[in-house]
Design an enzyme around this catalytic site. Structure first.
Site, PDB file in Angstrom:
ATOM      1  N   ARG A 122       0.834  -1.206   0.000  1.00  0.00           N
ATOM      2  CA  ARG A 122       0.000   0.000   0.000  1.00  0.00           C
ATOM      3  C   ARG A 122       0.874   1.264   0.000  1.00  0.00           C
ATOM      4  O   ARG A 122       0.561   2.251  -0.674  1.00  0.00           O
ATOM      5  CB  ARG A 122      -0.914  -0.001   1.240  1.00  0.00           C
ATOM      6  CG  ARG A 122      -1.963   1.077   1.230  1.00  0.00           C
ATOM      7  CD  ARG A 122      -3.242   0.573   0.634  1.00  0.00           C
ATOM      8  NE  ARG A 122      -4.220   1.649   0.509  1.00  0.00           N
ATOM      9  CZ  ARG A 122      -5.520   1.463   0.484  1.00  0.00           C
ATOM     10  NH1 ARG A 122      -6.004   0.236   0.564  1.00  0.00           N
ATOM     11  NH2 ARG A 122      -6.345   2.474   0.347  1.00  0.00           N
TER      12      ARG A 122
ATOM     13  N   LYS B  94     -10.271   4.701  -2.997  1.00  0.00           N
ATOM     14  CA  LYS B  94      -9.119   4.303  -2.194  1.00  0.00           C
ATOM     15  C   LYS B  94      -8.805   5.387  -1.163  1.00  0.00           C
ATOM     16  O   LYS B  94      -8.861   6.588  -1.461  1.00  0.00           O
ATOM     17  CB  LYS B  94      -7.889   4.094  -3.095  1.00  0.00           C
ATOM     18  CG  LYS B  94      -7.885   2.767  -3.862  1.00  0.00           C
ATOM     19  CD  LYS B  94      -7.584   1.599  -2.953  1.00  0.00           C
ATOM     20  CE  LYS B  94      -7.400   0.305  -3.733  1.00  0.00           C
ATOM     21  NZ  LYS B  94      -8.630  -0.135  -4.448  1.00  0.00           N
ATOM     22  N   ILE B  95      -8.401   4.915   0.023  1.00  0.00           N
ATOM     23  CA  ILE B  95      -7.977   5.849   1.061  1.00  0.00           C
ATOM     24  C   ILE B  95      -6.579   6.341   0.715  1.00  0.00           C
ATOM     25  O   ILE B  95      -5.661   5.539   0.502  1.00  0.00           O
ATOM     26  CB  ILE B  95      -7.953   5.150   2.434  1.00  0.00           C
ATOM     27  CG1 ILE B  95      -9.333   4.594   2.769  1.00  0.00           C
ATOM     28  CG2 ILE B  95      -7.484   6.091   3.521  1.00  0.00           C
ATOM     29  CD1 ILE B  95     -10.401   5.637   2.879  1.00  0.00           C
TER      30      ILE B  95
ATOM     31  N   THR C 247     -15.984  14.476  -2.633  1.00  0.00           N
ATOM     32  CA  THR C 247     -17.440  14.491  -2.590  1.00  0.00           C
ATOM     33  C   THR C 247     -17.916  13.144  -2.070  1.00  0.00           C
ATOM     34  O   THR C 247     -17.452  12.095  -2.520  1.00  0.00           O
ATOM     35  CB  THR C 247     -18.068  14.796  -3.975  1.00  0.00           C
ATOM     36  OG1 THR C 247     -19.493  14.720  -3.861  1.00  0.00           O
ATOM     37  CG2 THR C 247     -17.587  13.884  -5.075  1.00  0.00           C
ATOM     38  N   HIS C 248     -18.821  13.207  -1.081  1.00  0.00           N
ATOM     39  CA  HIS C 248     -19.295  11.989  -0.418  1.00  0.00           C
ATOM     40  C   HIS C 248     -20.818  11.946  -0.488  1.00  0.00           C
ATOM     41  O   HIS C 248     -21.473  12.957  -0.178  1.00  0.00           O
ATOM     42  CB  HIS C 248     -18.808  11.966   1.039  1.00  0.00           C
ATOM     43  CG  HIS C 248     -19.188  10.723   1.787  1.00  0.00           C
ATOM     44  ND1 HIS C 248     -18.539   9.514   1.579  1.00  0.00           N
ATOM     45  CD2 HIS C 248     -20.147  10.498   2.713  1.00  0.00           C
ATOM     46  CE1 HIS C 248     -19.105   8.602   2.359  1.00  0.00           C
ATOM     47  NE2 HIS C 248     -20.072   9.159   3.061  1.00  0.00           N
TER      48      HIS C 248
HETATM   49  N1  LIG Z   1      -7.229   9.794   3.448  1.00  0.00           N
HETATM   50  C1  LIG Z   1      -8.433   9.826   2.823  1.00  0.00           C
HETATM   51  N2  LIG Z   1      -8.550   9.340   1.579  1.00  0.00           N
HETATM   52  C2  LIG Z   1      -9.763   9.388   0.945  1.00  0.00           C
HETATM   53  C3  LIG Z   1     -10.893   9.897   1.601  1.00  0.00           C
HETATM   54  C4  LIG Z   1     -10.730  10.425   2.922  1.00  0.00           C
HETATM   55  O1  LIG Z   1     -11.693  10.934   3.540  1.00  0.00           O
HETATM   56  N3  LIG Z   1      -9.501  10.368   3.494  1.00  0.00           N
HETATM   57  N4  LIG Z   1     -12.158   9.851   0.981  1.00  0.00           N
HETATM   58  C5  LIG Z   1     -12.219   8.862  -0.100  1.00  0.00           C
HETATM   59  C6  LIG Z   1     -13.541   8.739  -0.760  1.00  0.00           C
HETATM   60  N5  LIG Z   1     -14.381   7.911   0.118  1.00  0.00           N
HETATM   61  C7  LIG Z   1     -15.547   8.457   0.604  1.00  0.00           C
HETATM   62  O2  LIG Z   1     -15.959   9.574   0.236  1.00  0.00           O
HETATM   63  C8  LIG Z   1     -13.983   6.589   0.455  1.00  0.00           C
HETATM   64  C9  LIG Z   1     -13.536   5.728  -0.556  1.00  0.00           C
HETATM   65  C10 LIG Z   1     -13.107   4.441  -0.236  1.00  0.00           C
HETATM   66  C11 LIG Z   1     -13.132   3.985   1.075  1.00  0.00           C
HETATM   67  C12 LIG Z   1     -12.601   2.607   1.384  1.00  0.00           C
HETATM   68  O3  LIG Z   1     -12.905   2.043   2.423  1.00  0.00           O
HETATM   69  N6  LIG Z   1     -11.765   2.086   0.470  1.00  0.00           N
HETATM   70  C13 LIG Z   1     -11.075   0.779   0.670  1.00  0.00           C
HETATM   71  C14 LIG Z   1     -11.168  -0.091  -0.573  1.00  0.00           C
HETATM   72  C15 LIG Z   1     -12.532  -0.063  -1.203  1.00  0.00           C
HETATM   73  C16 LIG Z   1     -12.468  -0.592  -2.663  1.00  0.00           C
HETATM   74  O4  LIG Z   1     -11.360  -0.720  -3.226  1.00  0.00           O
HETATM   75  O5  LIG Z   1     -13.561  -0.844  -3.222  1.00  0.00           O
HETATM   76  C17 LIG Z   1      -9.582   1.045   0.874  1.00  0.00           C
HETATM   77  O6  LIG Z   1      -9.080   2.133   0.476  1.00  0.00           O
HETATM   78  O7  LIG Z   1      -8.934   0.121   1.371  1.00  0.00           O
HETATM   79  C18 LIG Z   1     -13.590   4.831   2.082  1.00  0.00           C
HETATM   80  C19 LIG Z   1     -14.020   6.132   1.781  1.00  0.00           C
HETATM   81  C20 LIG Z   1     -11.102   9.111  -1.085  1.00  0.00           C
HETATM   82  N7  LIG Z   1      -9.856   8.923  -0.332  1.00  0.00           N
HETATM   83  N1  LIG Z   2     -17.044   7.167  -0.375  1.00  0.00           N
HETATM   84  C1  LIG Z   2     -16.741   7.460  -1.744  1.00  0.00           C
HETATM   85  C2  LIG Z   2     -17.989   7.426  -2.579  1.00  0.00           C
HETATM   86  O1  LIG Z   2     -18.923   6.693  -2.304  1.00  0.00           O
HETATM   87  N2  LIG Z   2     -17.991   8.257  -3.632  1.00  0.00           N
HETATM   88  C3  LIG Z   2     -19.142   8.336  -4.502  1.00  0.00           C
HETATM   89  O2  LIG Z   2     -18.955   7.572  -5.688  1.00  0.00           O
HETATM   90  C4  LIG Z   2     -19.887   8.098  -6.648  1.00  0.00           C
HETATM   91  C5  LIG Z   2     -19.161   8.204  -7.962  1.00  0.00           C
HETATM   92  O3  LIG Z   2     -20.095   8.429  -8.980  1.00  0.00           O
HETATM   93  P1  LIG Z   2     -19.614   8.437 -10.532  1.00  0.00           P
HETATM   94  O4  LIG Z   2     -18.707   7.246 -10.712  1.00  0.00           O
HETATM   95  O5  LIG Z   2     -20.910   8.343 -11.299  1.00  0.00           O
HETATM   96  O6  LIG Z   2     -18.885   9.724 -10.742  1.00  0.00           O
HETATM   97  C6  LIG Z   2     -20.354   9.473  -6.121  1.00  0.00           C
HETATM   98  O7  LIG Z   2     -21.675   9.391  -5.599  1.00  0.00           O
HETATM   99  C7  LIG Z   2     -19.379   9.744  -5.002  1.00  0.00           C
HETATM  100  O8  LIG Z   2     -19.905  10.556  -3.966  1.00  0.00           O
END
Ligand SMILES: Nc1nc2c(c(=O)[nH]1)N[C@@H](CN(C=O)c1ccc(C(=O)N[C@@H](CCC(=O)O)C(=O)O)cc1)CN2
Ligand SMILES: NCC(=O)N[C@@H]1O[C@H](COP(=O)([O-])[O-])[C@@H](O)[C@H]1O
Length: 215
Positions: A76, A102-103, A119-120
């Site tokens: 990672r 991805k985080i 955007t969430h």
């Molecule tokens: N450090 C941060 N990185 C990201 C954030 C954040 O708040 N802090 N927001 C995300 C977007 N997001 C929600 O809005 C979000 C996306 C993904 C995950 C998650 O648990 N991902 C897993 C894997 C999931 C997958 O691959 O399908 C992971 O990363 O291990 C939580 C919140 C953008 N980045």
């Molecule tokens: N936590 C992260 C998350 O859920 N993000 C969400 O993925 C969708 C992407 O839509 P798109 O692929 O149609 O642009 C959006 O609704 C965004 O907020």
């Protein structure tokens, strides 16, 4: 402990890198907004972590794109460094995560922290994480919504820039509810990116404020 007070200055005309993982409809709407006269930001590259339709939106718009897939890196941390380098190559003023699943790690946050906008599809702090829409449905809320926030080291814990409510209808399933939320997200994200590019952000601990128009 005094809260940290951070300033993100105006950067218009801002260079923006957008990160996505999915269908890319929010990316598409931001591309369209960025092409309107006087929009204060330009998308200079699109980054993805997997093969996804968002890549086609970049190609259709003639925007540079790159893919940094976790499985192509030993761990990672290596992925985080590679993503940081790929984004840095475009020298963005702002990074936008629009359905980027991805985080982001510490190397990325050290490099771009304070200027990453996410955007969430929920009204944070309710329903953080990767499954916000099904979680809201399962809980039985009558109102959910869209949150645009700065990204920090937590998961969806960064200072909030804007929110808008979206009603949950009795007949909703995940698809219908998520699409209703996306309609709001597509507009709100473009508005917030423009406002941040034009007026910057002043944040003090949890509170983030986009200074009002001084005109
Ligand atoms: N450090 C941060 N990185 C990201 C954030 C954040 O708040 N802090 N927001 C995300 C977007 N997001 C929600 O809005 C979000 C996306 C993904 C995950 C998650 O648990 N991902 C897993 C894997 C999931 C997958 O691959 O399908 C992971 O990363 O291990 C939580 C919140 C953008 N980045
Ligand atoms: N936590 C992260 C998350 O859920 N993000 C969400 O993925 C969708 C992407 O839509 P798109 O692929 O149609 O642009 C959006 O609704 C965004 O907020």
């Amino acid at each position: 402990m005094t809260a940290s007070r951070d300033q993100l200055p105006p950067t218009a005309p801002a260079k923006v890198v957008v990160l996505a993982s999915g269908t890319g409809s929010l990316l598409r709407s931001l591309i369209d907004a960025s092409r309107s006269d006087g929009y204060p930001a330009r998308i200079v590259a699109v980054g993805v972590d997997r093969v996804c339709p968002a890549e086609e939106h970049a190609d259709d718009a003639g925007i540079a794109r790159f893919r940094v897939a976790l499985r192509e890196h030993p761990d990672r941390s290596a992925w985080d460094r590679a993503l940081t380098d790929a984004v840095a190559a475009h020298e963005p003023d702002l990074v936008v995560t629009a359905g980027f699943m991805k985080i982001l790690g510490t190397v990325f946050l050290d490099r771009f922290g304070g200027r990453i906008i996410n955007t969430h599809p929920a009204l944070l702090p309710s329903f953080p994480g990767a499954h916000a829409v099904p979680d809201a449905l399962a809980y039985g809320v009558k109102v959910t919504g869209s949150t645009v926030h700065l990204v920090d080291g937590g998961v969806d814990t960064g200072p909030i820039l804007a929110q808008e409510p979206v009603p949950v209808l009795d007949e909703d399933d995940e698809t219908t509810l998520h699409e209703r939320i996306k309609v709001v997200e597509r507009r709100l994200l473009a508005e917030v990116v423009a406002a941040v590019a034009t007026r910057g952000v002043v944040s003090d601990g949890r509170k983030a404020v986009i200074p009002s128009d001084r005109t």
